[in-house]
Design a protein around this motif. Sequence first.
Motif, mmCIF file in Angstrom:
data_model
loop_
_atom_site.group_PDB
_atom_site.id
_atom_site.type_symbol
_atom_site.label_atom_id
_atom_site.label_comp_id
_atom_site.label_asym_id
_atom_site.label_seq_id
_atom_site.Cartn_x
_atom_site.Cartn_y
_atom_site.Cartn_z
ATOM 1 N N VAL B 57 0.836 -1.202 0.000
ATOM 2 C CA VAL B 57 0.000 0.000 0.000
ATOM 3 C C VAL B 57 0.871 1.253 0.000
ATOM 4 C CG1 VAL B 57 -1.694 1.331 1.313
ATOM 5 C CG2 VAL B 57 -1.980 -1.134 1.054
ATOM 6 N N ALA B 58 1.940 1.235 0.817
ATOM 7 C CA ALA B 58 2.783 2.415 0.982
ATOM 8 C C ALA B 58 3.367 2.864 -0.355
ATOM 9 C CB ALA B 58 3.902 2.125 1.975
ATOM 10 N N GLN B 59 3.693 1.878 -1.201
ATOM 11 C CA GLN B 59 4.294 2.215 -2.492
ATOM 12 C C GLN B 59 3.390 3.082 -3.355
ATOM 13 O OE1 GLN B 59 5.255 -1.700 -3.982
ATOM 14 N NE2 GLN B 59 7.443 -1.225 -3.790
ATOM 15 N N ARG B 60 2.060 2.943 -3.142
ATOM 16 C CA ARG B 60 1.115 3.634 -4.004
ATOM 17 C C ARG B 60 0.729 5.001 -3.492
ATOM 18 N NH1 ARG B 60 -1.303 -0.423 -7.248
ATOM 19 N NH2 ARG B 60 -0.198 -2.341 -6.771
ATOM 20 N N VAL B 61 1.191 5.365 -2.278
ATOM 21 C CA VAL B 61 0.789 6.661 -1.714
ATOM 22 C C VAL B 61 1.933 7.655 -1.874
ATOM 23 C CG1 VAL B 61 -0.031 7.875 0.321
ATOM 24 C CG2 VAL B 61 -0.692 5.494 -0.061
ATOM 25 N N LEU B 65 6.162 14.640 0.927
ATOM 26 C CA LEU B 65 7.532 14.301 1.336
ATOM 27 C C LEU B 65 8.010 13.038 0.624
ATOM 28 C CD1 LEU B 65 7.207 14.939 5.174
ATOM 29 C CD2 LEU B 65 8.089 16.472 3.426
ATOM 30 N N GLY B 66 7.405 12.730 -0.483
ATOM 31 C CA GLY B 66 7.823 11.536 -1.212
ATOM 32 C C GLY B 66 6.916 10.369 -0.917
ATOM 33 N N ARG B 67 7.338 9.185 -1.423
ATOM 34 C CA ARG B 67 6.541 8.002 -1.233
ATOM 35 C C ARG B 67 6.402 7.684 0.255
ATOM 36 N NH1 ARG B 67 7.568 3.209 -1.830
ATOM 37 N NH2 ARG B 67 9.784 3.440 -2.180
ATOM 38 N N LEU B 68 5.213 7.170 0.637
ATOM 39 C CA LEU B 68 5.014 6.786 2.037
ATOM 40 C C LEU B 68 5.989 5.653 2.360
ATOM 41 C CD1 LEU B 68 2.960 7.697 4.213
ATOM 42 C CD2 LEU B 68 1.676 5.623 3.696
ATOM 43 N N PRO B 69 6.744 5.777 3.440
ATOM 44 C CA PRO B 69 7.746 4.756 3.740
ATOM 45 C C PRO B 69 7.113 3.411 4.091
ATOM 46 C CG PRO B 69 7.615 6.340 5.508
ATOM 47 C CD PRO B 69 6.761 6.874 4.407
ATOM 48 N N GLY B 70 7.737 2.355 3.648
ATOM 49 C CA GLY B 70 7.299 1.004 3.988
ATOM 50 C C GLY B 70 8.137 0.464 5.132
ATOM 51 N N PRO B 71 7.965 -0.819 5.450
ATOM 52 C CA PRO B 71 8.682 -1.417 6.577
ATOM 53 C C PRO B 71 10.203 -1.294 6.444
ATOM 54 C CG PRO B 71 7.035 -2.930 5.698
ATOM 55 C CD PRO B 71 7.043 -1.747 4.801
#
Lengths: 265, 334
Positions: B57-61, B65-71
Motif C-alpha cells: 500500500v505504501a508504495q502507491r501513496v 515528502l515523497g513516497r510513504l515509507p514502507g517497513p
Amino acid sequence: MSANTALASPILLSCQKLSKSYPLPKGQSYEVLHELQLDIMKGEFMSIIGHSGCGKSTLLSMIAGLNPISGGQILLGGKAIKGPGPDRGVIFQSPSLLPWMSALDNVLLGVNQVFPHETKDTRRDIASYYLQKVGLGDALDKRAKDLSQGMQQRVGIARAFAIKPQILLLDEPFGMLDSLTRAELQEVLLEVWNREKITAIMITHDVDEAIFLSDRVVMMTSGPRAQIGDVLNIHLERPRERKAVMEHPDYYEYRSHLIDFLEHV
Amino acid sequence: MKARTIQLLQFTGMFWAIPFVRLFSGEEILVQLRQIWTSIGLPVMAIAGFLLTWHLVAQRVNTSLGRLPGPMEVTQQAQVLWQEHLTERAKANDFYARQDARIAKIKAANPNAKPRRVAFTGKPTYLDQILTSLKTVFVGFIFASILALPIGIICGANKNIMTALNPIIQVLKPVSPLAWLPIVTMVVSAVYTTNNGLVPKSFIISAVTVAMCSLWATLINTAVGVASVNKDYLNVAQVLQLSARQRTFKVILPATLPMIFTGLRITLGVGWMVLIAAEMMAQNPGLGKFIWDEFQNGSSTSIARIMVAVLTIGMIGYALDRLMAALQQKVSFA
C-alpha cells in the motif's frame, strides 16, 4: 455435662418479646418474627431448627448485632445488645475468611482485637493453638484462598473460639459442605466445644446434626410471624460419639419428634 | 527449574514461551509443536501479512515528502536513530574527557584553582526522548494516583459524597488532553515561576495534563471497588469491632486492591496515550516533541522516523500494560 445440669445454670442470653419486621414498598410491613421468647442457659449448646425462610437466620443475625431489632430486646448477661461485638463469636455459613490473609492471620485478626495487652508471641500462640485444635497445625501460613471449603470453615471455627466469646453463634456452619466433610467438621466442632464449653446457638435444618450436637433443640414455626413451636431436650451423655449417639435407644424418638414437627408446621 | 521458569513466564504473561520450555525439557514433542504453532505461528503469520500489506500500500501513496515509507525504510530509520544516539554519546564522552584533561592540567599548574565544570549540551537523542517520555508519564501517573486513590476511597465509602461528586466526575472525565493543556499551561506558568527549578516547566505541564486525563479510571474503579466489598468481610470487621483505620487498611483496601489495579492499569494506558499529545503541545522533549519536530522538519526521512516513533510508542504501551497486568495478577486473591 448433661442437659439437666445445663438447665440448672443461670440464663446467659435472653430474647424478650423479640420482633423483626421489614417494611414493604406499599407501606405495610412484613413481620418475620413476632414477640419471640427464648432463654439460653450458660454452658448450653442449643440448636434452632426450622424451614428455610422461617426467620432463624434473622434471629441469629440480630443476636450477633448485625441486623437491627424492630421490637423487644436481647439481653446478654443481663445487658441489652447494641450492635455487634467480639463477646459473640460468629461462625458464618460461608467461611467469610479474608482470602488474602494466611489462616493464622485470619485468626490473629480477632485475637489481636480481643487481647490487645498480651504480647505478640502469646497472641500468636493462642491463634495457632486453636488452629491446631481444628486440625490445621500444618497450614498456619497457607493463604485462606488456597484452602478447601472445609478447611476454610475449620479456620472459621478456630477464629470464633480463639476470641473466647461469651457465646458462639453458628449460622448453618456446615450448610455449604459435602456430607463427608460436614460429618468431619461436626466432630471437630464438638471436640473443641467439649474442651471450652462455650454457650452456643446453632442454626441448622439438619435434624441429625441438631441431635448430635445439642443439649436442646428449639423448633421454629414457619414465617411470617414466626415463633418458637416446640422445644426438645436431648439427654445424651457427653462427650458424644457419633456411633454411640446413633445407636442410642432414644435417638429415633428424638429424630421422629423433630421430623414430625417439621412436617406438620 | 522447569516449574520455576514456567511460573515466571506465567507471571509476566509470556504464555507463548511456555511450550518452548516444555519442548526443550522433552515433554510430548508433537503436542508442544502444535502449541507453538497456535501461540506463535499464527501471530507471526499475521505480522508478516501486515508488513506485506503495508509495503504494497505504501508504495502507491505519494505524499509531499515523497513516497510513504514502507517497513524497510522504517527499519532503516530505526537503525539511523540508534547510530545517531551512539555518535551523540561518543561526542559527549569526548567532551568530558577533554574537559577532565583540561581541568587536570589547570590543577597541576595551580592546586588552588577551582576550574568550572560544564555539562555537555548536545541535542537529546531518540533514547533520551524515550526516557523523558517514560519519566513524564510516570510522574503524571503518580499525580493521578495521589489524587484518585483517596478521592475514590472516600467516594466508595460514602454514598452521599459519591452522589455529590458524580456529576463533576462524569463531566470532566471525557475531556481531551488538548483542551486541558492551555489551562494547565497557564496555571502551571502562574504557580511554578522559578526559571531554574528542578524540572522544566514543559515537563510539569505534560505530567499534569496526563494526570488530568488519566486519573478518572482509577478514581471510578476505586470507588466502585470500595463500595462493593464483599458483605461477609464487612461482617467480620463488624463482629470483631475493628477500628475505622483497621477496617480500611486490613479489610477494605486489600479487598479492593484488584479493582484498584484494574483502574491503575487503565490509567497508565490512557496516560501513555495522552502523553504524546501533551508533549507535542507543551514541547516537552519526549516522543511527542520528537514526532512534532520531525513533522515540522519535513525531510524525506521524516515520515519514516515518525513511524519508528509510532511503533516505539506502541511497544512501550504494550510493555507497560503487561507490567500492570502482572502486578494486578499478583494482588488478586480470587
